[in-house]
Design an enzyme around this catalytic site. Structure first.
Site, PDB file in Angstrom:
ATOM      1  CD  GLU A   1      25.806  30.612  74.253  1.00 18.21           C
ATOM      2  OE1 GLU A   1      25.544  29.956  75.208  1.00 18.21           O
ATOM      3  OE2 GLU A   1      25.612  31.667  73.699  1.00 18.21           O
TER       4      GLU A   1
ATOM      5  NE  ARG B   1      18.650  30.445  73.153  1.00 15.95           N
ATOM      6  CZ  ARG B   1      18.495  31.148  74.257  1.00 15.95           C
ATOM      7  NH1 ARG B   1      19.186  32.061  74.531  1.00 15.95           N
ATOM      8  NH2 ARG B   1      17.912  30.549  75.365  1.00 15.95           N
TER       9      ARG B   1
ATOM     10  CG  LEU C   1      10.066  46.596  70.011  1.00 18.98           C
ATOM     11  CD1 LEU C   1      11.327  47.300  70.786  1.00 18.98           C
ATOM     12  CD2 LEU C   1       9.419  48.038  69.562  1.00 18.98           C
ATOM     13  N   GLY C   2      10.507  42.496  71.258  1.00 19.62           N
ATOM     14  CA  GLY C   2       9.558  41.938  72.434  1.00 19.62           C
ATOM     15  C   GLY C   2       9.591  42.611  73.703  1.00 19.62           C
TER      16      GLY C   2
ATOM     17  CG  HIS D   1      24.282  32.595  77.364  1.00 18.66           C
ATOM     18  ND1 HIS D   1      23.695  31.876  76.456  1.00 18.66           N
ATOM     19  CD2 HIS D   1      23.173  33.355  77.781  1.00 18.66           C
ATOM     20  CE1 HIS D   1      22.309  31.937  76.055  1.00 18.66           C
ATOM     21  NE2 HIS D   1      22.196  33.050  77.275  1.00 18.66           N
TER      22      HIS D   1
ATOM     23  NE  ARG E   1       8.081  36.032  63.322  1.00 18.91           N
ATOM     24  CZ  ARG E   1       8.028  34.643  64.195  1.00 18.91           C
ATOM     25  NH1 ARG E   1       7.134  33.836  63.753  1.00 18.91           N
ATOM     26  NH2 ARG E   1       8.308  34.857  65.524  1.00 18.91           N
TER      27      ARG E   1
END
Ligand code: 8YV
Length: 341
Positions: free
Chosen positions: A288, A259, A179-180, A306, A202
């Site tokens: 990718e 990612r 949750l950034g 992407h 984290r």
């Protein structure tokens, strides 16, 4: 019309004789190196302003002349897909800063950069909205079968019967992994769909309106859908493991816009083919542009190339932030959006 490099306020003084910055003077050939290829407009501007040479991220074989040129490079401009390895840094003894196009910089060896005192910038915030929009598109697509039903219509199958019923998305329990900045933009959108949001990071975010779950497996167990928005890199490698997918369960949906490396891709392929989870929406992959062969024929997976930040508007903003970071470094040795190494 996009603002060309030379006319932005931050870059205008570069190379002008009365504002000579830190030597060697910016604008000298090979002061700036492109490690790419990069966005074409950005490439054009870097060539016009700096005559910046281009090398690939691997750069195994270079002419002696190019090797000599590299010894003068002060700033590398690269993209999230390429980055600067420790081996490449070793060939750049004058390197001071790496300016990364993209918020993710997991392809750059940050430990090596830290050790050498090389600064790094990325392009945060300007892409939050488009990446979050992509996450929502994937969720809605997987739940409502948008891509699958589009294929159904195009194949002429509608004339022989209706597309099967799909699943309601509104009101689902969504777990956000990371949750950034982007995760928060996703959460904001999910509130419009009456979703019950919880998250795993984290560390717990003080003051967050959403419940924190300190075990990722437990978050998966409590969620209908998991959305992966965690940064890539060694710390998050294969965070979404077979155990997490098992906990998400046979009605569960996984969406990944961060990612490919954050997901154990083999475990995901197995989970999707055996029904361990119900479906997935993926904008990113481990290797990718190669996508696991097994996913190509599955109707319960939506596969995107992407494209999270890939709108004209957001890419223009990312490009401008790259140019502004570069100009700022060459002018006064600071970055506008530095990464804390
Ligand atoms: C870009 C991204 O596609 O910002 C990122 O980290 O993954 C995307 O916005 C990528 O960085 C382009 O190289």
């Amino acid at each position: 019309m996009e603002t060309p490099l030379a006319s932005t306020p931050a870059t205008a003084p570069i190379g002008s004789p009365d504002t000579t910055p830190v030597p060697p003077s910016p604008g000298t050939a090979a002061t700036v190196l492109r490690v790419g290829p990069l966005m074409p407009q950005l490439e054009k501007e870097l060539i016009a302003e700096f005559d910046a040479p281009l090398i690939s991220a691997v750069a195994d074989e270079l002419t002696p002349e190019r090797e000599r040129e590299l010894t003068q490079v002060r700033v590398v401009v690269t993209g999230g897909r390429f980055g600067v390895s420790a081996a490449l840094m070793d060939r750049l003894p004058a390197l001071e800063a790496i300016v990364n196009f993209g918020v993710g910089y997991d392809t750059t060896d940050t430990a090596a950069a830290r050790e050498r005192g090389i600064a790094l910038s990325n392009t945060p915030d300007v892409l939050n909205d488009c990446v979050a929009d992509t996450a929502l598109s994937l969720l809605l697509d997987v739940y409502r079968g948008i891509s699958a039903s589009d294929r159904y219509v195009r194949a002429g199958s509608w004339t022989s019967g209706n597309f099967p019923l799909t699943t309601r998305f509104t009101g689902t329990r969504v777990g956000i992994v990371g949750l950034g900045r982007i995760g928060s933009a996703i959460a904001q959108r999910l509130q419009g769909f009456d979703c019950r949001i919880s998250y795993h990071n984290r560390r717990e975010i003080p003051g967050s309106p959403f419940p924190y779950v300190d075990s990722l497996v437990e978050l998966a167990r409590r969620s209908d859908a998991l959305v992966v928005a965690a940064a890539g890199g060694a710390d998050s490698q294969k965070l979404i493991s077979a155990e997490v997918l098992e906990a998400l369960g046979p009605d569960g949906v996984l969406v990944n816009i961060s990612r490919g490396s954050v997901v154990d891709e083999d475990a995901l392929v197995a989970a999707l083919t055996t029904g361990t989870i119900r479906g997935a929406g993926l904008d990113v992959f481990a290797d990718e542009p190669n996508v696991p062969e097994e996913l190509l024929d599955l109707d319960n997976v939506v596969l995107l190339p992407h494209l999270g930040s890939g709108t004209v508007e957001t890419r223009a903003d990312m490009r401008q932030l790259v140019l502004d970071n570069l100009a700022s470094w060459l002018e006064n040795g600071t970055l506008l959006t530095p990464v804390r190494l």
